[in-house]
Design a protein around this motif. Structure first.
Motif, PDB file in Angstrom:
ATOM      1  N   HIS A  33     133.207  76.398  -4.782  1.00  0.00           N
ATOM      2  CA  HIS A  33     132.703  77.455  -3.915  1.00  0.00           C
ATOM      3  C   HIS A  33     131.167  77.433  -3.946  1.00  0.00           C
ATOM      4  O   HIS A  33     130.564  77.277  -5.013  1.00  0.00           O
ATOM      5  CB  HIS A  33     133.199  78.835  -4.366  1.00  0.00           C
ATOM      6  CG  HIS A  33     134.599  79.128  -3.951  1.00  0.00           C
ATOM      7  ND1 HIS A  33     135.689  78.463  -4.469  1.00  0.00           N
ATOM      8  CD2 HIS A  33     135.100  80.021  -3.047  1.00  0.00           C
ATOM      9  CE1 HIS A  33     136.797  78.925  -3.919  1.00  0.00           C
ATOM     10  NE2 HIS A  33     136.471  79.866  -3.051  1.00  0.00           N
ATOM     11  N   SER A  35     127.609  79.346  -3.471  1.00  0.00           N
ATOM     12  CA  SER A  35     127.145  80.713  -3.726  1.00  0.00           C
ATOM     13  C   SER A  35     126.141  81.156  -2.674  1.00  0.00           C
ATOM     14  O   SER A  35     125.374  80.347  -2.154  1.00  0.00           O
ATOM     15  CB  SER A  35     126.506  80.790  -5.114  1.00  0.00           C
ATOM     16  OG  SER A  35     127.411  80.317  -6.094  1.00  0.00           O
ATOM     17  N   PRO A  42     127.544  79.864   2.441  1.00  0.00           N
ATOM     18  CA  PRO A  42     128.370  80.185   1.269  1.00  0.00           C
ATOM     19  C   PRO A  42     129.856  80.188   1.610  1.00  0.00           C
ATOM     20  O   PRO A  42     130.262  80.333   2.761  1.00  0.00           O
ATOM     21  CB  PRO A  42     127.899  81.582   0.868  1.00  0.00           C
ATOM     22  CG  PRO A  42     127.327  82.160   2.123  1.00  0.00           C
ATOM     23  CD  PRO A  42     126.735  81.018   2.878  1.00  0.00           C
ATOM     24  N   GLY A  43     130.648  80.001   0.557  1.00  0.00           N
ATOM     25  CA  GLY A  43     132.096  79.977   0.739  1.00  0.00           C
ATOM     26  C   GLY A  43     132.694  78.684   0.232  1.00  0.00           C
ATOM     27  O   GLY A  43     132.066  77.934  -0.518  1.00  0.00           O
ATOM     28  N   ARG A  44     133.929  78.385   0.639  1.00  0.00           N
ATOM     29  CA  ARG A  44     134.636  77.193   0.190  1.00  0.00           C
ATOM     30  C   ARG A  44     133.929  75.938   0.691  1.00  0.00           C
ATOM     31  O   ARG A  44     133.595  75.808   1.862  1.00  0.00           O
ATOM     32  CB  ARG A  44     136.074  77.228   0.699  1.00  0.00           C
ATOM     33  CG  ARG A  44     136.920  76.001   0.345  1.00  0.00           C
ATOM     34  CD  ARG A  44     137.236  75.947  -1.144  1.00  0.00           C
ATOM     35  NE  ARG A  44     138.101  77.035  -1.545  1.00  0.00           N
ATOM     36  CZ  ARG A  44     139.432  76.987  -1.450  1.00  0.00           C
ATOM     37  NH1 ARG A  44     140.036  75.936  -0.935  1.00  0.00           N
ATOM     38  NH2 ARG A  44     140.146  78.024  -1.863  1.00  0.00           N
ATOM     39  N   PRO A 116     125.273  80.311 -10.679  1.00  0.00           N
ATOM     40  CA  PRO A 116     126.075  80.824  -9.559  1.00  0.00           C
ATOM     41  C   PRO A 116     127.359  80.031  -9.328  1.00  0.00           C
ATOM     42  O   PRO A 116     128.386  80.615  -8.981  1.00  0.00           O
ATOM     43  CB  PRO A 116     125.120  80.711  -8.367  1.00  0.00           C
ATOM     44  CG  PRO A 116     123.751  80.758  -8.958  1.00  0.00           C
ATOM     45  CD  PRO A 116     123.869  80.032 -10.260  1.00  0.00           C
ATOM     46  N   MET A 117     127.322  78.705  -9.530  1.00  0.00           N
ATOM     47  CA  MET A 117     128.540  77.920  -9.360  1.00  0.00           C
ATOM     48  C   MET A 117     129.585  78.302 -10.402  1.00  0.00           C
ATOM     49  O   MET A 117     130.776  78.453 -10.083  1.00  0.00           O
ATOM     50  CB  MET A 117     128.225  76.424  -9.461  1.00  0.00           C
ATOM     51  CG  MET A 117     129.472  75.541  -9.303  1.00  0.00           C
ATOM     52  SD  MET A 117     129.163  73.773  -9.516  1.00  0.00           S
ATOM     53  CE  MET A 117     128.944  73.664 -11.295  1.00  0.00           C
ATOM     54  N   ARG A 119     129.935  81.089 -11.797  1.00  0.00           N
ATOM     55  CA  ARG A 119     130.395  82.445 -11.500  1.00  0.00           C
ATOM     56  C   ARG A 119     131.355  82.485 -10.312  1.00  0.00           C
ATOM     57  O   ARG A 119     132.360  83.209 -10.334  1.00  0.00           O
ATOM     58  CB  ARG A 119     129.180  83.320 -11.215  1.00  0.00           C
ATOM     59  CG  ARG A 119     129.495  84.778 -10.869  1.00  0.00           C
ATOM     60  CD  ARG A 119     128.290  85.421 -10.219  1.00  0.00           C
ATOM     61  NE  ARG A 119     128.018  84.834  -8.904  1.00  0.00           N
ATOM     62  CZ  ARG A 119     126.809  84.810  -8.332  1.00  0.00           C
ATOM     63  NH1 ARG A 119     125.758  85.312  -8.963  1.00  0.00           N
ATOM     64  NH2 ARG A 119     126.656  84.273  -7.135  1.00  0.00           N
ATOM     65  N   ASP A 120     131.065  81.692  -9.253  1.00  0.00           N
ATOM     66  CA  ASP A 120     131.791  81.832  -7.985  1.00  0.00           C
ATOM     67  C   ASP A 120     132.907  80.821  -7.786  1.00  0.00           C
ATOM     68  O   ASP A 120     133.681  80.954  -6.829  1.00  0.00           O
ATOM     69  CB  ASP A 120     130.805  81.738  -6.815  1.00  0.00           C
ATOM     70  CG  ASP A 120     129.805  82.881  -6.822  1.00  0.00           C
ATOM     71  OD1 ASP A 120     130.156  83.951  -7.356  1.00  0.00           O
ATOM     72  OD2 ASP A 120     128.691  82.713  -6.307  1.00  0.00           O
ATOM     73  N   THR A 121     133.012  79.796  -8.634  1.00  0.00           N
ATOM     74  CA  THR A 121     134.109  78.836  -8.538  1.00  0.00           C
ATOM     75  C   THR A 121     135.196  79.263  -9.525  1.00  0.00           C
ATOM     76  O   THR A 121     135.004  79.175 -10.744  1.00  0.00           O
ATOM     77  CB  THR A 121     133.618  77.409  -8.848  1.00  0.00           C
ATOM     78  OG1 THR A 121     132.597  77.050  -7.898  1.00  0.00           O
ATOM     79  CG2 THR A 121     134.760  76.409  -8.773  1.00  0.00           C
ATOM     80  N   PRO A 122     136.338  79.751  -9.042  1.00  0.00           N
ATOM     81  CA  PRO A 122     137.346  80.356  -9.936  1.00  0.00           C
ATOM     82  C   PRO A 122     137.772  79.480 -11.102  1.00  0.00           C
ATOM     83  O   PRO A 122     137.926  79.982 -12.217  1.00  0.00           O
ATOM     84  CB  PRO A 122     138.518  80.649  -8.986  1.00  0.00           C
ATOM     85  CG  PRO A 122     137.864  80.839  -7.646  1.00  0.00           C
ATOM     86  CD  PRO A 122     136.721  79.876  -7.619  1.00  0.00           C
ATOM     87  N   ARG A 125     135.130  79.631 -13.790  1.00  0.00           N
ATOM     88  CA  ARG A 125     134.811  80.946 -14.332  1.00  0.00           C
ATOM     89  C   ARG A 125     135.540  81.128 -15.666  1.00  0.00           C
ATOM     90  O   ARG A 125     136.736  80.972 -15.767  1.00  0.00           O
ATOM     91  CB  ARG A 125     135.231  82.029 -13.347  1.00  0.00           C
ATOM     92  CG  ARG A 125     134.658  83.407 -13.647  1.00  0.00           C
ATOM     93  CD  ARG A 125     135.166  84.396 -12.621  1.00  0.00           C
ATOM     94  NE  ARG A 125     134.831  83.983 -11.258  1.00  0.00           N
ATOM     95  CZ  ARG A 125     135.632  84.130 -10.224  1.00  0.00           C
ATOM     96  NH1 ARG A 125     136.840  84.653 -10.397  1.00  0.00           N
ATOM     97  NH2 ARG A 125     135.251  83.752  -9.015  1.00  0.00           N
TER      98      ARG A 125
END
Length: 633
Positions: A33, A35, A42-44, A116-117, A119-122, A125
């Motif tokens: 994802h 950030s 941003p997004g997928r 940020p990666m 944090r935002d890539t499930p 995380r």
């Protein structure tokens, strides 16, 4: 099996797991994802946006140890680096190293790109523990996760380079890495040594925009690689080709008309054609025998850059060697070769035209001069300047005489006072400013000549090597010769500009015209120097102009000094070269400054004789007959 044992098994499973079946590009399409603070989109993540990235990502799954990416800016290089890091963190954990030119840049990458990666890539995380928890193993420059760790280093910190064994390396902007990591040698070689304990499955990824020809690490690595280029189909004839700047089509130098042209059918290609072309493109090896995967890209491929934007940057840089180097490196992904090292005296001599000082073209707005000093003579060149700093070489002159004696300086003074040049539209121009080199054996004589004539814009200069501005921000007072000032000019920058102007095509701003007064020897002198790179003990590189032994370079020196005089007029006198001036009225002399307080008053001078072609011709004939003024034949 209790809960603690289950948790322990889950933590070590990634270490025992076989190599993943997903490629890096497949992993990125499934999990990565982007950030909001790190991406304009941003997004997928999807490789469909920039299809050329798929080949680069999947090279990390090939049977190669090294991957080289020589590219421009704006092609998603940093995104590729992040995807590689995320892939190995998630599916193939190992000791990893991310390198940047400096420690500060590594900290910025960690905070602004990596965090940020994570944090935002499930799937990422939670792999790296909260840095606030005790014994988290998570700092700005060091991240631990099950089965591996990521260390971020700067090439200027030798301890970070040599501290631990590494299996996966991603080195960014390696052309800007320190040449030597302290006393331990080249920083990229030191990184390679960290991977020797891993005999298989190790990967070294080198990424960078290139810099100077012959001194670019990424270009050296790419030349040794299999040299892959991205071929795309022409939307008209389907011919597969590489997008190159040489295949551009632009009307009347207007960037808004920029298109690419197919090298086979000549069909014009617009930005609207780019998505389909990129989707159907393919990487092709031009050196298939190499075991190193190498990729090259320029901004023409970027889905985030329009053709007209690349063209606008080109025209903005044209004529400025520093800006042109930046454009060549960061827009074209190519090395910079010095912008003039290959100029031949024969090609420059073809710029001669049929005019002289008695009838200069109407486009000439002002005149400056540069003087090179030697023990037995003074060499001068007068140069006319017009809009866009287009130049007209007027004449090279040699004043013979020992510069330790007064006579030759009187000749120079008389010439600078009385010289008048006529233009086709009836104007009479004099020399507005003169720069005289004080760096030779006649330093005291130059100061004594220039200081009382400062109000006439006759300036003592001294050339300083390195990336300095042509004209200094402030004057320098001589410590040895009290009461005198000197302008410390960036002579390498001036010569780089002059060499860049030698190559400009006729009709473009900055083109160099020459009168028939210039002989073949002058053009040899004007093209005699070459750019060399010097590296200091800290590994810092500087590019400077070098004159081969036994070769004369007075032509180049005088032109560089005349250009410096123009810069002095622009900065110290606020001179502006505009077409309005040329059409409406003669260019006026910029108001002179008062002489320095410590300097003696200007010497009294005789009023110049009436202007006119016949008066100027009589003066030159008299001077030549007496042997006091000799022009090159």
């Amino acid at each position: 099996m209790n809960q603690m044992q289950t948790q322990a098994i889950r933590q070590v499973m990634p270490i025992w797991a076989p190599p993943p079946t997903l490629t890096v590009s497949e992993w990125a399409n499934l999990y990565l994802h982007l950030s909001p603070e790190d991406s304009a989109e941003p997004g997928r993540y999807s490789t469909d946006r920039a299809p050329y990235q798929k080949g680069i990502l999947d090279a990390f799954n090939e049977e190669v140890e090294e991957i080289v990416v020589k590219s421009s800016a704006q092609v998603g290089k940093t995104l590729v680096i992040k995807a590689v890091i995320g892939y190995y963190m998630h599916l193939d954990p190992a000791p990893m190293l991310s390198g940047q030119p400096t420690v500060e840049m590594s900290e910025t990458f960690s905070k602004d790109r990596l965090a940020p990666m994570l944090r935002d890539t499930p799937v990422l995380r939670g792999l790296v523990r909260d840095p606030k928890s005790r014994d988290s193993g998570n700092t700005i420059l060091h991240k631990t996760f099950p089965g591996g760790h990521l260390t971020m280093i700067g090439s200027n910190a030798p301890a970070g380079l040599a501290s631990r064994p590494i299996r996966i390396v991603v080195g960014d902007e390696i052309d800007r890495w320190a040449r030597s990591a302290g006393t331990e040698g080249d920083s990229t070689r030191l990184v390679r040594k960290r991977t020797v304990t891993f005999r298989d499955r190790k990967r070294l990824g080198w990424f960078s925009t290139p810099t100077i020809k012959g001194y670019s690490r990424i270009d050296e690595f790419w030349q040794a690689s299999d040299q892959r280029r991205y071929y795309v189909p022409c939307p008209h004839c389907q011919h597969m080709h590489v997008l190159l700047w040489g295949n551009r089509s632009i009307l009347n130098d207007d960037p808004d008309t920029m298109h690419m042209a197919c090298p086979k059918c000549g069909g014009l290609i617009s930005d609207a054609d780019k998505p389909q072309m990129l989707a159907r493109g393919e990487w092709r090896k031009e050196n298939p025998k190499s075991r190193i995967a190498g990729f090259w890209l320029n901004e023409l491929y970027s889905p985030w850059r329009k053709f007209r934007e690349v063209a606008a940057d080109y025209y903005a840089a044209l004529g400025d060697p520093t800006a042109m180097q930046v454009w060549t490196n960061t827009s074209m992904g190519e090395v910079w070769d010095g912008g003039g090292e290959q100029v031949s005296s024969e090609s420059l001599a073809k710029h001669r035209e049929n005019y002289d000082g008695d009838c200069l073209p109407a486009d000439v707005l002002c005149i400056t001069a540069g003087v090179d000093t030697h023990p037995d003579r003074l060499e001068l060149e007068g140069v006319g300047w017009g809009v866009g700093e287009t130049s007209w070489g007027i004449e090279p002159i040699v004043f013979r005489g020992k510069t330790a004696e007064e006579a030759v300086w009187k000749e120079l003074d008389e010439f600078l006072l009385k010289a008048r040049y006529q233009t086709e539209d009836g104007r009479s121009l004099r020399i507005l400013a003169t720069c005289i080199d004080s760096g030779g054996s006649s330093t005291q004589q130059v100061y004594e000549f220039c200081t009382p004539r400062a109000a006439r814009n006759i300036w003592a200069i001294k050339g300083i090597e390195g990336p300095r501005p042509v004209w200094p921000r402030k004057l320098s007072k001589s410590k040895k010769y009290v009461g005198h000032v000197v302008r410390m000019i960036g002579v390498d920058t001036a010569k780089s500009t002059v060499y860049a102007r030698w190559e400009i095509e006729e009709g473009r701003p900055g083109y160099c015209h020459f009168s028939s007064a210039y002989d073949e020897e002058w053009f040899k002198q004007a093209t005699s120097e070459t750019l060399v790179t010097k590296v200091d003990e800290r590994g810092r590189e500087t590019r400077t102009w070098n004159k081969p032994k036994g070769v004369r370079n007075e032509g180049l020196d005088c032109r560089a000094y005349a250009y410096a005089a123009l810069e002095g007029l622009k900065i110290e006198r606020r001179l502006r070269l505009t077409r309005r001036k040329a059409a409406a009225e003669p260019v006026e002399t910029p108001p002179p400054d008062d002489p320095p307080p410590s300097a003696p008053p200007p010497e009294p001078t005789k009023a110049p004789p009436p202007s006119g072609a016949s008066s100027l011709q009589r003066r030159r004939r008299t001077a030549a007959a007496s042997g006091r003024l000799r022009r090159r034949s």
